[in-house]
Design a protein around this motif. Structure first.
Motif, PDB file in Angstrom:
ATOM      1  N   VAL A 129       0.858  -1.178   0.000  1.00 29.41           N
ATOM      2  CA  VAL A 129       0.000   0.000   0.000  1.00 29.41           C
ATOM      3  C   VAL A 129       0.898   1.233   0.000  1.00 29.41           C
ATOM      4  CG1 VAL A 129      -1.726   1.300   1.290  1.00 29.41           C
ATOM      5  CG2 VAL A 129      -1.866  -1.185   1.193  1.00 29.41           C
ATOM      6  N   THR A 130       0.675   2.110  -0.935  1.00 29.64           N
ATOM      7  CA  THR A 130       1.472   3.329  -1.016  1.00 29.64           C
ATOM      8  C   THR A 130       1.159   4.225   0.173  1.00 29.64           C
ATOM      9  OG1 THR A 130       1.390   3.163  -3.417  1.00 29.64           O
ATOM     10  CG2 THR A 130       2.057   5.291  -2.488  1.00 29.64           C
ATOM     11  N   THR A 131       2.217   4.733   0.803  1.00 31.36           N
ATOM     12  CA  THR A 131       2.042   5.574   1.988  1.00 31.36           C
ATOM     13  C   THR A 131       2.399   7.022   1.668  1.00 31.36           C
ATOM     14  OG1 THR A 131       4.293   5.261   2.796  1.00 31.36           O
ATOM     15  CG2 THR A 131       2.646   3.626   3.482  1.00 31.36           C
ATOM     16  N   PRO A 132       1.900   7.968   2.471  1.00 26.90           N
ATOM     17  CA  PRO A 132       2.233   9.379   2.252  1.00 26.90           C
ATOM     18  C   PRO A 132       3.739   9.635   2.315  1.00 26.90           C
ATOM     19  CG  PRO A 132       0.474   9.178   3.865  1.00 26.90           C
ATOM     20  CD  PRO A 132       0.928   7.797   3.551  1.00 26.90           C
ATOM     21  N   LEU A 133       4.422   8.988   3.248  1.00 22.05           N
ATOM     22  CA  LEU A 133       5.861   9.201   3.390  1.00 22.05           C
ATOM     23  C   LEU A 133       6.607   8.822   2.119  1.00 22.05           C
ATOM     24  CD1 LEU A 133       8.240  10.061   5.131  1.00 22.05           C
ATOM     25  CD2 LEU A 133       8.356   7.700   5.977  1.00 22.05           C
ATOM     26  N   GLU A 134       6.274   7.680   1.542  1.00 22.72           N
ATOM     27  CA  GLU A 134       6.927   7.236   0.308  1.00 22.72           C
ATOM     28  C   GLU A 134       6.721   8.255  -0.808  1.00 22.72           C
ATOM     29  OE1 GLU A 134       5.095   3.525  -0.597  1.00 22.72           O
ATOM     30  OE2 GLU A 134       5.868   2.563   1.207  1.00 22.72           O
ATOM     31  N   VAL A 135       5.490   8.684  -0.976  1.00 20.99           N
ATOM     32  CA  VAL A 135       5.159   9.616  -2.061  1.00 20.99           C
ATOM     33  C   VAL A 135       5.879  10.946  -1.852  1.00 20.99           C
ATOM     34  CG1 VAL A 135       3.297  10.928  -3.149  1.00 20.99           C
ATOM     35  CG2 VAL A 135       2.974   8.505  -2.592  1.00 20.99           C
ATOM     36  N   ILE A 136       5.834  11.453  -0.642  1.00 28.31           N
ATOM     37  CA  ILE A 136       6.469  12.747  -0.355  1.00 28.31           C
ATOM     38  C   ILE A 136       7.970  12.663  -0.577  1.00 28.31           C
ATOM     39  CG2 ILE A 136       6.989  14.381   1.508  1.00 28.31           C
ATOM     40  CD1 ILE A 136       4.084  13.750   2.542  1.00 28.31           C
ATOM     41  N   VAL A 137       8.600  11.604  -0.126  1.00 19.97           N
ATOM     42  CA  VAL A 137      10.052  11.463  -0.291  1.00 19.97           C
ATOM     43  C   VAL A 137      10.418  11.357  -1.770  1.00 19.97           C
ATOM     44  CG1 VAL A 137      12.019   9.915   0.129  1.00 19.97           C
ATOM     45  CG2 VAL A 137      10.479  10.516   2.008  1.00 19.97           C
ATOM     46  N   PHE A 138       9.714  10.531  -2.533  1.00 20.51           N
ATOM     47  CA  PHE A 138      10.044  10.374  -3.954  1.00 20.51           C
ATOM     48  C   PHE A 138       9.762  11.649  -4.746  1.00 20.51           C
ATOM     49  CE2 PHE A 138       9.846   5.776  -3.036  1.00 20.51           C
ATOM     50  CZ  PHE A 138      11.097   5.423  -3.530  1.00 20.51           C
ATOM     51  N   LEU A 139       8.650  12.307  -4.465  1.00 19.19           N
ATOM     52  CA  LEU A 139       8.350  13.548  -5.185  1.00 19.19           C
ATOM     53  C   LEU A 139       9.327  14.652  -4.792  1.00 19.19           C
ATOM     54  CD1 LEU A 139       4.443  13.613  -5.346  1.00 19.19           C
ATOM     55  CD2 LEU A 139       6.082  12.817  -7.077  1.00 19.19           C
ATOM     56  N   ALA A 140       9.739  14.688  -3.539  1.00 19.15           N
ATOM     57  CA  ALA A 140      10.753  15.660  -3.112  1.00 19.15           C
ATOM     58  C   ALA A 140      12.067  15.392  -3.827  1.00 19.15           C
ATOM     59  CB  ALA A 140      10.945  15.606  -1.601  1.00 19.15           C
ATOM     60  N   TRP A 141      12.415  14.118  -3.976  1.00 16.16           N
ATOM     61  CA  TRP A 141      13.628  13.742  -4.719  1.00 16.16           C
ATOM     62  C   TRP A 141      13.544  14.266  -6.157  1.00 16.16           C
ATOM     63  CZ3 TRP A 141      14.133  10.666  -9.084  1.00 16.16           C
ATOM     64  CH2 TRP A 141      15.425  10.252  -9.416  1.00 16.16           C
ATOM     65  N   LEU A 142      12.390  14.094  -6.787  1.00 16.45           N
ATOM     66  CA  LEU A 142      12.206  14.539  -8.166  1.00 16.45           C
ATOM     67  C   LEU A 142      12.241  16.058  -8.274  1.00 16.45           C
ATOM     68  CD1 LEU A 142      11.736  13.480 -11.025  1.00 16.45           C
ATOM     69  CD2 LEU A 142       9.273  13.493 -10.552  1.00 16.45           C
ATOM     70  N   VAL A 143      11.608  16.752  -7.346  1.00 20.35           N
ATOM     71  CA  VAL A 143      11.645  18.220  -7.338  1.00 20.35           C
ATOM     72  C   VAL A 143      13.083  18.696  -7.177  1.00 20.35           C
ATOM     73  CG1 VAL A 143      11.049  20.276  -5.980  1.00 20.35           C
ATOM     74  CG2 VAL A 143       9.285  18.601  -6.552  1.00 20.35           C
ATOM     75  N   PHE A 144      13.793  18.124  -6.222  1.00 22.59           N
ATOM     76  CA  PHE A 144      15.178  18.540  -5.973  1.00 22.59           C
ATOM     77  C   PHE A 144      16.059  18.271  -7.195  1.00 22.59           C
ATOM     78  CE2 PHE A 144      19.309  18.080  -3.551  1.00 22.59           C
ATOM     79  CZ  PHE A 144      19.462  19.436  -3.335  1.00 22.59           C
ATOM     80  N   LEU A 145      15.814  17.176  -7.910  1.00 25.01           N
ATOM     81  CA  LEU A 145      16.546  16.900  -9.146  1.00 25.01           C
ATOM     82  C   LEU A 145      16.361  18.048 -10.137  1.00 25.01           C
ATOM     83  CD1 LEU A 145      18.060  15.129 -11.242  1.00 25.01           C
ATOM     84  CD2 LEU A 145      15.848  14.045 -11.725  1.00 25.01           C
ATOM     85  N   TYR A 146      15.122  18.470 -10.350  1.00 26.47           N
ATOM     86  CA  TYR A 146      14.866  19.553 -11.302  1.00 26.47           C
ATOM     87  C   TYR A 146      15.369  20.899 -10.796  1.00 26.47           C
ATOM     88  CZ  TYR A 146      12.601  16.773 -14.797  1.00 26.47           C
ATOM     89  OH  TYR A 146      12.383  15.865 -15.797  1.00 26.47           O
ATOM     90  N   VAL A 147      15.346  21.118  -9.493  1.00 27.72           N
ATOM     91  CA  VAL A 147      15.913  22.352  -8.936  1.00 27.72           C
ATOM     92  C   VAL A 147      17.407  22.418  -9.274  1.00 27.72           C
ATOM     93  CG1 VAL A 147      16.556  23.490  -6.757  1.00 27.72           C
ATOM     94  CG2 VAL A 147      14.218  22.692  -7.115  1.00 27.72           C
ATOM     95  N   ARG A 148      18.096  21.306  -9.124  1.00 27.66           N
ATOM     96  CA  ARG A 148      19.540  21.280  -9.407  1.00 27.66           C
ATOM     97  C   ARG A 148      19.806  21.417 -10.912  1.00 27.66           C
ATOM     98  NH1 ARG A 148      22.262  23.216  -5.904  1.00 27.66           N
ATOM     99  NH2 ARG A 148      24.074  22.166  -6.726  1.00 27.66           N
ATOM    100  N   ILE A 149      18.982  20.788 -11.731  1.00 24.47           N
ATOM    101  CA  ILE A 149      19.143  20.946 -13.182  1.00 24.47           C
ATOM    102  C   ILE A 149      18.983  22.418 -13.554  1.00 24.47           C
ATOM    103  CG2 ILE A 149      18.061  20.462 -15.423  1.00 24.47           C
ATOM    104  CD1 ILE A 149      17.426  17.625 -14.322  1.00 24.47           C
ATOM    105  N   CYS A 150      17.957  23.061 -13.037  1.00 22.17           N
ATOM    106  CA  CYS A 150      17.711  24.480 -13.330  1.00 22.17           C
ATOM    107  C   CYS A 150      18.864  25.345 -12.834  1.00 22.17           C
ATOM    108  CB  CYS A 150      16.404  24.943 -12.696  1.00 22.17           C
ATOM    109  SG  CYS A 150      14.939  24.215 -13.444  1.00 22.17           S
ATOM    110  N   LYS A 151      19.364  25.052 -11.665  1.00 25.75           N
ATOM    111  CA  LYS A 151      20.475  25.831 -11.117  1.00 25.75           C
ATOM    112  C   LYS A 151      21.692  25.749 -12.033  1.00 25.75           C
ATOM    113  CE  LYS A 151      24.173  25.997  -7.957  1.00 25.75           C
ATOM    114  NZ  LYS A 151      25.191  26.654  -8.738  1.00 25.75           N
TER     115      LYS A 151
END
Length: 159
Positions: A129-151
């Motif tokens: 069962v997908t949990t909020p913690l898993e989703v938040i951590v993975f989406l944060a990882w993806l956001v941070f990836l794009y933040v670094r690409i943009c930087k």
């Protein structure tokens, strides 16, 4: 923008009638379609989870973050006035993705070990069962990836 006429598209490319904005629009459409079809494929029975609201949040995030990240990368490159957006986006994005994959290994393995230890002998349903913690951590990882690409694109654009 051409959707079907490959010959006219090739003519425009050869005649150098493609602006940075044209490159960006094709890339953005490509990223959006790739994200949408990847999510659709994952949700067509290949996932071994019991669907819940967090699966929907994850799917929406997995589509919106790459699309918005690509848009912000284009802006970081100078938008219409920028140079070589595709070259910068693809090369910087590749290197940052490789670096972020190294970060993803502990992000993936930590919950697996946690579930194995914390729920030993419990129902296997807890692990599918997908949990909020898993989703938040993975989406944060993806956001941070794009933040670094943009930087990094912004650094190159301002040099």
């Amino acid at each position: 923008m051409y959707f079907w006429n490959i010959e006219k598209l090739k003519e425009d490319i050869v005649a150098e009638r493609f602006s940075e904005k044209d490159h960006f629009i094709y890339l953005l459409m490509y990223v959006a379609l790739a994200a949408i079809f990847t999510e659709a494929a994952l949700n067509m029975g290949t996932r071994a989870t019991i669907p819940n609201i967090w699966d929907a949040v994850n799917s929406i995030g997995n589509i919106l973050i790459p699309v918005m990240g690509t848009f912000f990368a284009y802006e970081a490159n100078g938008a219409r006035e920028g140079k070589d957006f595709l070259g910068r986006y693809l090369s910087i994005g590749f290197v940052m993705t490789i670096r972020f994959l190294a970060l993803l290994v502990p992000i993936i393995t930590a919950p697996i070990f946690y579930y194995m230890y914390a729920f030993r002998g419990e129902s296997a349903v807890l692990m599918i069962v997908t949990t909020p913690l898993e989703v938040i951590v993975f989406l944060a990882w993806l956001v941070f990836l794009y933040v670094r690409i943009c930087k990094h694109i912004g650094d190159v654009a301002s040099s």
